[in-house]
Scaffold this motif. Structure first.
Motif, PDB file in Angstrom:
ATOM      1  N   PHE A 277     -10.781  63.977  -4.724  1.00  0.00           N
ATOM      2  CA  PHE A 277     -11.420  63.091  -5.689  1.00  0.00           C
ATOM      3  C   PHE A 277     -10.597  61.823  -5.859  1.00  0.00           C
ATOM      4  CE2 PHE A 277     -14.933  65.450  -7.309  1.00  0.00           C
ATOM      5  CZ  PHE A 277     -14.581  66.782  -7.172  1.00  0.00           C
TER       6      PHE A 277
ATOM      7  N   GLU B  72       2.349  64.607  -7.401  1.00  0.00           N
ATOM      8  CA  GLU B  72       3.069  65.865  -7.268  1.00  0.00           C
ATOM      9  C   GLU B  72       2.883  66.554  -5.922  1.00  0.00           C
ATOM     10  OE1 GLU B  72      -0.110  67.899 -10.239  1.00  0.00           O
ATOM     11  OE2 GLU B  72       1.446  69.266  -9.519  1.00  0.00           O
TER      12      GLU B  72
ATOM     13  N   GLY C  94      -7.797  77.753  -8.361  1.00  0.00           N
ATOM     14  CA  GLY C  94      -6.552  78.275  -8.907  1.00  0.00           C
ATOM     15  C   GLY C  94      -5.497  77.218  -9.168  1.00  0.00           C
ATOM     16  N   HIS C  95      -5.729  75.997  -8.719  1.00  0.00           N
ATOM     17  CA  HIS C  95      -4.732  74.935  -8.908  1.00  0.00           C
ATOM     18  C   HIS C  95      -5.242  73.776  -9.750  1.00  0.00           C
ATOM     19  CE1 HIS C  95      -1.644  76.478  -6.172  1.00  0.00           C
ATOM     20  NE2 HIS C  95      -2.637  76.889  -5.417  1.00  0.00           N
ATOM     21  N   GLY C  96      -6.498  73.754 -10.019  1.00  0.00           N
ATOM     22  CA  GLY C  96      -7.029  72.641 -10.786  1.00  0.00           C
ATOM     23  C   GLY C  96      -6.949  71.353  -9.993  1.00  0.00           C
ATOM     24  N   LEU C  97      -6.701  70.277 -10.693  1.00  0.00           N
ATOM     25  CA  LEU C  97      -6.667  68.939 -10.097  1.00  0.00           C
ATOM     26  C   LEU C  97      -5.210  68.510  -9.957  1.00  0.00           C
ATOM     27  CD1 LEU C  97      -9.324  67.388  -9.564  1.00  0.00           C
ATOM     28  CD2 LEU C  97      -8.783  65.993 -11.543  1.00  0.00           C
ATOM     29  N   ARG C  98      -4.797  68.176  -8.746  1.00  0.00           N
ATOM     30  CA  ARG C  98      -3.413  67.772  -8.526  1.00  0.00           C
ATOM     31  C   ARG C  98      -3.351  66.361  -7.965  1.00  0.00           C
ATOM     32  NH1 ARG C  98      -0.896  72.587  -5.076  1.00  0.00           N
ATOM     33  NH2 ARG C  98      -2.948  72.458  -4.075  1.00  0.00           N
TER      34      ARG C  98
ATOM     35  N   GLN D 137      -8.484  69.060  -5.303  1.00  0.00           N
ATOM     36  CA  GLN D 137      -8.860  70.153  -6.190  1.00  0.00           C
ATOM     37  C   GLN D 137      -9.034  71.415  -5.366  1.00  0.00           C
ATOM     38  OE1 GLN D 137     -12.653  69.876  -8.342  1.00  0.00           O
ATOM     39  NE2 GLN D 137     -11.675  70.866 -10.089  1.00  0.00           N
TER      40      GLN D 137
ATOM     41  N   PHE E 120     -14.327  59.016 -12.206  1.00  0.00           N
ATOM     42  CA  PHE E 120     -14.168  59.743 -10.962  1.00  0.00           C
ATOM     43  C   PHE E 120     -15.296  59.458  -9.982  1.00  0.00           C
ATOM     44  CE2 PHE E 120     -10.654  62.744 -11.288  1.00  0.00           C
ATOM     45  CZ  PHE E 120     -10.291  62.560 -12.605  1.00  0.00           C
TER      46      PHE E 120
ATOM     47  N   PHE F 105     -11.628  70.363 -18.575  1.00  0.00           N
ATOM     48  CA  PHE F 105     -10.212  70.138 -18.301  1.00  0.00           C
ATOM     49  C   PHE F 105      -9.585  69.317 -19.413  1.00  0.00           C
ATOM     50  CE2 PHE F 105      -9.992  71.490 -13.869  1.00  0.00           C
ATOM     51  CZ  PHE F 105     -11.334  71.453 -13.487  1.00  0.00           C
TER      52      PHE F 105
ATOM     53  N   GLY G  58     -17.880  65.033  -9.667  1.00  0.00           N
ATOM     54  CA  GLY G  58     -16.617  64.535 -10.174  1.00  0.00           C
ATOM     55  C   GLY G  58     -16.486  64.776 -11.670  1.00  0.00           C
ATOM     56  N   LEU G  59     -15.279  64.583 -12.184  1.00  0.00           N
ATOM     57  CA  LEU G  59     -15.035  64.791 -13.610  1.00  0.00           C
ATOM     58  C   LEU G  59     -15.608  63.633 -14.416  1.00  0.00           C
ATOM     59  CD1 LEU G  59     -12.828  66.587 -12.151  1.00  0.00           C
ATOM     60  CD2 LEU G  59     -11.489  66.301 -14.246  1.00  0.00           C
TER      61      LEU G  59
ATOM     62  N   TYR H  73      -6.750  62.657  -5.975  1.00  0.00           N
ATOM     63  CA  TYR H  73      -6.448  64.029  -6.357  1.00  0.00           C
ATOM     64  C   TYR H  73      -7.021  64.962  -5.311  1.00  0.00           C
ATOM     65  CZ  TYR H  73      -5.864  62.177 -11.148  1.00  0.00           C
ATOM     66  OH  TYR H  73      -5.463  61.490 -12.257  1.00  0.00           O
TER      67      TYR H  73
ATOM     68  N   GLY I  26      -4.884  69.899 -16.454  1.00  0.00           N
ATOM     69  CA  GLY I  26      -4.735  71.339 -16.431  1.00  0.00           C
ATOM     70  C   GLY I  26      -5.667  71.945 -15.408  1.00  0.00           C
ATOM     71  N   LYS I  27      -5.722  73.282 -15.380  1.00  0.00           N
ATOM     72  CA  LYS I  27      -6.513  73.974 -14.372  1.00  0.00           C
ATOM     73  C   LYS I  27      -7.960  74.200 -14.801  1.00  0.00           C
ATOM     74  CE  LYS I  27      -2.497  76.316 -12.448  1.00  0.00           C
ATOM     75  NZ  LYS I  27      -1.870  77.607 -12.079  1.00  0.00           N
TER      76      LYS I  27
ATOM     77  N   TYR J 109      -6.508  56.421  -8.185  1.00  0.00           N
ATOM     78  CA  TYR J 109      -5.831  57.712  -8.013  1.00  0.00           C
ATOM     79  C   TYR J 109      -6.533  58.531  -6.928  1.00  0.00           C
ATOM     80  CZ  TYR J 109      -4.163  56.533 -12.721  1.00  0.00           C
ATOM     81  OH  TYR J 109      -3.603  55.895 -13.801  1.00  0.00           O
TER      82      TYR J 109
ATOM     83  N   PRO K  30     -17.522  60.952  -6.537  1.00  0.00           N
ATOM     84  CA  PRO K  30     -18.249  62.206  -6.359  1.00  0.00           C
ATOM     85  C   PRO K  30     -17.509  63.254  -5.537  1.00  0.00           C
ATOM     86  CG  PRO K  30     -19.074  60.550  -4.858  1.00  0.00           C
ATOM     87  CD  PRO K  30     -18.073  59.861  -5.735  1.00  0.00           C
TER      88      PRO K  30
END
Lengths: 112, 111
Positions: B90, B59, B40-44, B37, B102, A88, A42-43, B35, A103-104, B33, B104
């Motif tokens: 995540f 989103e 090419g899209h990162g974290l959404r 991952q 976050f 990120f 994880g981040l 998300y 961001g990506k 939250y 794991p």
């Protein structure tokens, strides 16, 4: 859509060198944050800089923020193998601190 | 690390089946939250919660629902999983400050 966009997408440097990553964003922010993600994990939060701050330091990390250019940079000095990770940026809009937009990422690889 | 866990950590399922992912935090954080991952899209952001029974869409919320009946638990449900929902998921949480903690991650594969 993402607010922050990191540049470059990928970066390889020799151990001991400095690494610089950039983040550009589109709209006003309350603060900007940098996170690190090791492979398969994880981040992890690294540092937060508020919109009224221009520079912040934490250990080997230095973050700058230019709100007029809507950009931020993350500098890692004296890089180590353990710094290999994805980085990120994330922005928090004004008056909406429940939201954070990532961001990506930039993939950083430290060569031995 | 803040006490935030996700279960299961890995799951393989078939198209059309329901799937529920669980996020559990022991920090009494107000905000949680979910998300996804993808390369090419990162974290959404899929959905988030700003309190018990208070949730809002992110989103990429289509095809997902969430529930938060207790402060410590935030569930993400895929009512009918599709292959496009194959991803790493995540969970994150935070209190009043803006730093997010976050979990794991859960690797979900929909065949």
């Amino acid at each position: 859509s993402q607010q922050g966009e990191e540049d470059p997408q990928a970066l390889s440097i020799q151990e001991g060198e400095n690494a610089t990553m950039n983040c550009s964003y589109k709209t006003s922010i309350n603060n900007l944050q940098w996170y690190r993600q090791n492979s398969g994990r994880g981040l992890v939060h690294l540092i937060l800089i508020r919109s009224n701050e221009r520079e912040k330091h934490s250990g080997r990390l230095r973050v700058t923020l230019d709100t007029s250019k809507k950009s931020s940079s993350l500098l890692i000095t004296a890089s180590r193998a353990a710094d290999t990770a994805s980085y990120f940026c994330a922005t928090v809009p004004p008056n909406r601190d429940d939201k954070i937009i990532f961001g990506k990422g930039t993939r950083l690889h430290i060569l031995p | 690390d803040a006490g935030i866990t996700q279960s299961p950590r890995h799951k393989v399922t078939e198209t059309g089946t329901p799937v529920t992912l669980r996020c559990h935090q022991t920090e009494n954080h107000r905000y949680m939250y979910w998300y996804r991952q993808d390369p090419g899209h990162g974290l959404r952001l899929i959905h988030y919660s700003y309190g018990v029974k208070d949730t809002d869409k992110g989103e990429v919320s289509d095809g997902y629902s969430v529930s938060r009946s207790k402060t410590e638990d935030f569930l993400l449900t895929l009512e009918s999983a599709t292959s496009s929902q194959t991803s790493v998921y995540f969970c994150a949480s935070r209190w009043g400050g803006n730093e997010q903690f976050f979990g794991p991650g859960t690797r979900l594969t929909v065949l």
